[in-house]
Motif scaffolding. Structure first.
Motif, PDB file in Angstrom:
ATOM      1  N   ASP A 123     -31.011  51.997 165.894  1.00 26.04           N
ATOM      2  CA  ASP A 123     -29.999  51.050 166.350  1.00 26.04           C
ATOM      3  C   ASP A 123     -28.988  50.770 165.252  1.00 26.04           C
ATOM      4  OD1 ASP A 123     -31.674  50.982 168.505  1.00 26.04           O
ATOM      5  OD2 ASP A 123     -32.290  48.895 168.264  1.00 26.04           O
ATOM      6  N   LEU A 124     -27.827  50.317 165.633  1.00 24.88           N
ATOM      7  CA  LEU A 124     -26.847  49.815 164.668  1.00 24.88           C
ATOM      8  C   LEU A 124     -26.033  48.707 165.318  1.00 24.88           C
ATOM      9  CD1 LEU A 124     -23.988  51.118 165.721  1.00 24.88           C
ATOM     10  CD2 LEU A 124     -24.614  53.033 164.291  1.00 24.88           C
ATOM     11  N   LEU A 125     -25.285  47.999 164.476  1.00 25.67           N
ATOM     12  CA  LEU A 125     -24.363  46.968 164.944  1.00 25.67           C
ATOM     13  C   LEU A 125     -22.944  47.512 164.857  1.00 25.67           C
ATOM     14  CD1 LEU A 125     -25.788  43.878 162.983  1.00 25.67           C
ATOM     15  CD2 LEU A 125     -26.177  44.411 165.396  1.00 25.67           C
ATOM     16  N   VAL A 126     -22.154  47.250 165.887  1.00 27.66           N
ATOM     17  CA  VAL A 126     -20.744  47.616 165.888  1.00 27.66           C
ATOM     18  C   VAL A 126     -19.939  46.343 166.064  1.00 27.66           C
ATOM     19  CG1 VAL A 126     -18.925  48.929 167.024  1.00 27.66           C
ATOM     20  CG2 VAL A 126     -21.221  49.881 166.866  1.00 27.66           C
ATOM     21  N   ASP A 127     -18.961  46.123 165.178  1.00 29.84           N
ATOM     22  CA  ASP A 127     -18.173  44.893 165.301  1.00 29.84           C
ATOM     23  C   ASP A 127     -16.893  45.139 166.086  1.00 29.84           C
ATOM     24  OD1 ASP A 127     -16.033  45.754 163.605  1.00 29.84           O
ATOM     25  OD2 ASP A 127     -17.110  45.113 161.826  1.00 29.84           O
ATOM     26  N   ASP A 128     -16.141  44.071 166.326  1.00 34.67           N
ATOM     27  CA  ASP A 128     -14.947  44.167 167.164  1.00 34.67           C
ATOM     28  C   ASP A 128     -13.761  44.812 166.458  1.00 34.67           C
ATOM     29  OD1 ASP A 128     -14.669  42.038 165.461  1.00 34.67           O
ATOM     30  OD2 ASP A 128     -14.567  40.526 167.028  1.00 34.67           O
ATOM     31  N   SER A 129     -13.957  45.244 165.208  1.00 30.56           N
ATOM     32  CA  SER A 129     -12.927  46.042 164.541  1.00 30.56           C
ATOM     33  C   SER A 129     -13.398  47.486 164.371  1.00 30.56           C
ATOM     34  CB  SER A 129     -12.589  45.451 163.166  1.00 30.56           C
ATOM     35  OG  SER A 129     -13.672  45.608 162.273  1.00 30.56           O
ATOM     36  N   VAL A 206     -28.177  38.923 159.974  1.00 27.23           N
ATOM     37  CA  VAL A 206     -28.313  39.620 161.256  1.00 27.23           C
ATOM     38  C   VAL A 206     -28.784  41.034 160.960  1.00 27.23           C
ATOM     39  CG1 VAL A 206     -27.181  40.334 163.393  1.00 27.23           C
ATOM     40  CG2 VAL A 206     -26.403  38.258 162.210  1.00 27.23           C
ATOM     41  N   VAL A 207     -29.869  41.454 161.618  1.00 21.39           N
ATOM     42  CA  VAL A 207     -30.444  42.778 161.377  1.00 21.39           C
ATOM     43  C   VAL A 207     -30.769  43.416 162.718  1.00 21.39           C
ATOM     44  CG1 VAL A 207     -32.293  44.084 160.247  1.00 21.39           C
ATOM     45  CG2 VAL A 207     -31.480  41.952 159.237  1.00 21.39           C
ATOM     46  N   PRO A 208     -30.321  44.653 162.978  1.00 20.08           N
ATOM     47  CA  PRO A 208     -30.732  45.324 164.214  1.00 20.08           C
ATOM     48  C   PRO A 208     -32.223  45.635 164.169  1.00 20.08           C
ATOM     49  CG  PRO A 208     -29.502  46.834 162.808  1.00 20.08           C
ATOM     50  CD  PRO A 208     -29.427  45.481 162.159  1.00 20.08           C
ATOM     51  N   ASP A 209     -32.940  45.364 165.272  1.00 13.74           N
ATOM     52  CA  ASP A 209     -34.358  45.696 165.295  1.00 13.74           C
ATOM     53  C   ASP A 209     -34.566  46.960 166.124  1.00 13.74           C
ATOM     54  OD1 ASP A 209     -34.290  44.999 167.941  1.00 13.74           O
ATOM     55  OD2 ASP A 209     -35.585  43.236 167.746  1.00 13.74           O
ATOM     56  N   ALA A 210     -35.817  47.287 166.414  1.00 12.95           N
ATOM     57  CA  ALA A 210     -36.108  48.548 167.087  1.00 12.95           C
ATOM     58  C   ALA A 210     -36.121  48.414 168.600  1.00 12.95           C
ATOM     59  CB  ALA A 210     -37.456  49.075 166.601  1.00 12.95           C
ATOM     60  N   ALA A 211     -35.734  47.269 169.140  1.00 13.59           N
ATOM     61  CA  ALA A 211     -35.811  47.040 170.581  1.00 13.59           C
ATOM     62  C   ALA A 211     -34.443  46.823 171.202  1.00 13.59           C
ATOM     63  CB  ALA A 211     -36.714  45.833 170.864  1.00 13.59           C
ATOM     64  N   GLY A 212     -33.385  47.300 170.548  1.00  9.02           N
ATOM     65  CA  GLY A 212     -32.049  47.152 171.104  1.00  9.02           C
ATOM     66  C   GLY A 212     -31.473  45.765 170.988  1.00  9.02           C
ATOM     67  N   TRP A 261     -20.459  41.057 166.629  1.00  7.51           N
ATOM     68  CA  TRP A 261     -21.237  42.270 166.427  1.00  7.51           C
ATOM     69  C   TRP A 261     -22.089  42.524 167.662  1.00  7.51           C
ATOM     70  CZ3 TRP A 261     -20.312  38.804 162.506  1.00  7.51           C
ATOM     71  CH2 TRP A 261     -19.712  39.308 161.343  1.00  7.51           C
ATOM     72  N   THR A 262     -22.124  43.771 168.110  1.00  6.16           N
ATOM     73  CA  THR A 262     -22.899  44.164 169.289  1.00  6.16           C
ATOM     74  C   THR A 262     -23.890  45.246 168.905  1.00  6.16           C
ATOM     75  OG1 THR A 262     -21.009  43.675 170.727  1.00  6.16           O
ATOM     76  CG2 THR A 262     -22.756  45.061 171.639  1.00  6.16           C
ATOM     77  N   VAL A 263     -25.118  45.129 169.401  1.00  6.52           N
ATOM     78  CA  VAL A 263     -26.147  46.117 169.104  1.00  6.52           C
ATOM     79  C   VAL A 263     -25.939  47.349 169.982  1.00  6.52           C
ATOM     80  CG1 VAL A 263     -28.620  46.598 169.050  1.00  6.52           C
ATOM     81  CG2 VAL A 263     -27.784  44.312 168.492  1.00  6.52           C
ATOM     82  N   ARG A 264     -25.968  48.516 169.367  1.00  3.03           N
ATOM     83  CA  ARG A 264     -25.971  49.787 170.091  1.00  3.03           C
ATOM     84  C   ARG A 264     -27.351  50.421 169.891  1.00  3.03           C
ATOM     85  NH1 ARG A 264     -20.577  51.692 170.546  1.00  3.03           N
ATOM     86  NH2 ARG A 264     -19.284  49.871 171.064  1.00  3.03           N
ATOM     87  N   ALA A 265     -28.144  50.426 170.935  1.00  3.13           N
ATOM     88  CA  ALA A 265     -29.520  50.923 170.832  1.00  3.13           C
ATOM     89  C   ALA A 265     -29.535  52.448 170.716  1.00  3.13           C
ATOM     90  CB  ALA A 265     -30.328  50.482 172.056  1.00  3.13           C
ATOM     91  N   GLY A 266     -30.313  52.956 169.740  1.00  5.98           N
ATOM     92  CA  GLY A 266     -30.448  54.398 169.571  1.00  5.98           C
ATOM     93  C   GLY A 266     -29.142  55.114 169.376  1.00  5.98           C
TER      94      GLY A 266
END
Length: 274
Positions: A123-129, A206-212, A261-266
């Motif tokens: 997973d990763l986080l994508v921000d609005d920029s 804020v940390v992306p976890d393994a569950a989206g 920030w939005t989570v993008r799973a996988g």
């Protein structure tokens, strides 16, 4: 030769300067197990061109956390991240992200993982920029101290003389920068306000976890029973308030007044030991 045996090995210039021997070892191991094309870019622009023109070759980055971030950010901007699988041989001073992702830190082990490992979707986080975060996001940014270089005995006498001169001169010390204090921020998780501007906070992570989802932790500026951190899980996190900076992995961003920030799973693939 199968497609997965075709590698593009991109050696970050910082890695070449930091530890040329580890770079050489990694190239030798990779070259012994696959057909490789080695690229030695002189800067970020050539680094980007090499990845964009990789063709069917699987990219292997030799470099530190910033080199990995640069590669992921580029593939995300090119909208090629979902179809790509990256490998990393960590070389350099900043390797905390690489370690947390499970990449071996030794040149031989990491190169073998690039050849024989398995793809893990992360997973990763994508921000609005359109910025990306692979590891953790912190507000206010936490400065990582630079590694202290090893002492050079040949110049010990010179440093001793310089220290004596400075002592005799007795110059007044420079005032230290004030420590970061509480900030007034509004933090929203999936549209629900966790903390508002009327409640100062010492920090937000804020940390992306393994569950989206993202793990959010807020440390309020309070004492007694209210001093415990607030925690939540969410798909989107929005922070707003007076101008603030943030640290996304190894990069400091801002100042901004609002950021989501939005989570993008996988969303991205990394080769790790099986």
């Amino acid at each position: 030769m199968a497609a997965f045996d075709q590698l593009l090995v991109v050696v970050d210039p910082v890695a070449r300067r930091a530890d040329g021997e580890s770079v050489r070892i990694a190239k030798d191991v990779l070259g012994a197990g696959a057909t490789v094309k080695v690229c030695l870019p002189d800067g970020p622009e050539e680094f980007a061109k090499a990845l964009v023109r990789r063709g069917s070759r699987r990219p292997v980055v030799i470099g530190d956390d910033r080199a990995l971030l640069r590669a992921v950010a580029l593939l995300h901007r090119e909208r090629e991240l979902a179809e790509s699988v990256l490998s990393l041989v960590p070389v350099g001073a900043s390797l905390s992200l690489s370690r947390s992702l499970g990449v071996p830190l030794g040149a031989v082990a990491a190169a073998r993982a690039a050849l024989e490992g398995v793809e893990r979707r992360l997973d990763l986080l994508v921000d609005d920029s359109d910025g990306v975060v692979l590891g953790d996001l912190r507000i206010p940014p936490v400065a990582h101290p630079s590694p202290t270089p090893a002492p050079d005995p040949a110049h010990h006498w010179l440093r001793t003389c310089q220290s004596l001169v400075r002592t005799l001169a007795a110059r007044p010390a420079r005032p230290s920068a004030p420590a970061a204090g509480p900030q007034r921020l509004r933090v929203e998780a999936d549209g629900v306000t966790l903390v508002d501007l009327d409640r100062p906070v010492e920090g937000v992570s804020v940390v992306p976890d393994a569950a989206g989802r993202a793990r959010i932790e807020i440390r309020p500026s309070a004492v007694g029973a209210d001093a415990g951190p607030l925690r939540a899980l969410a798909h989107t996190v929005t922070v707003s308030g007076p101008d603030f900076r943030y640290r996304a992995d190894a990069v400091v961003g801002g100042p901004v007044r609002t950021r989501t920030w939005t989570v993008r799973a996988g969303a991205w693939g990394l080769t790790l030991p099986g």
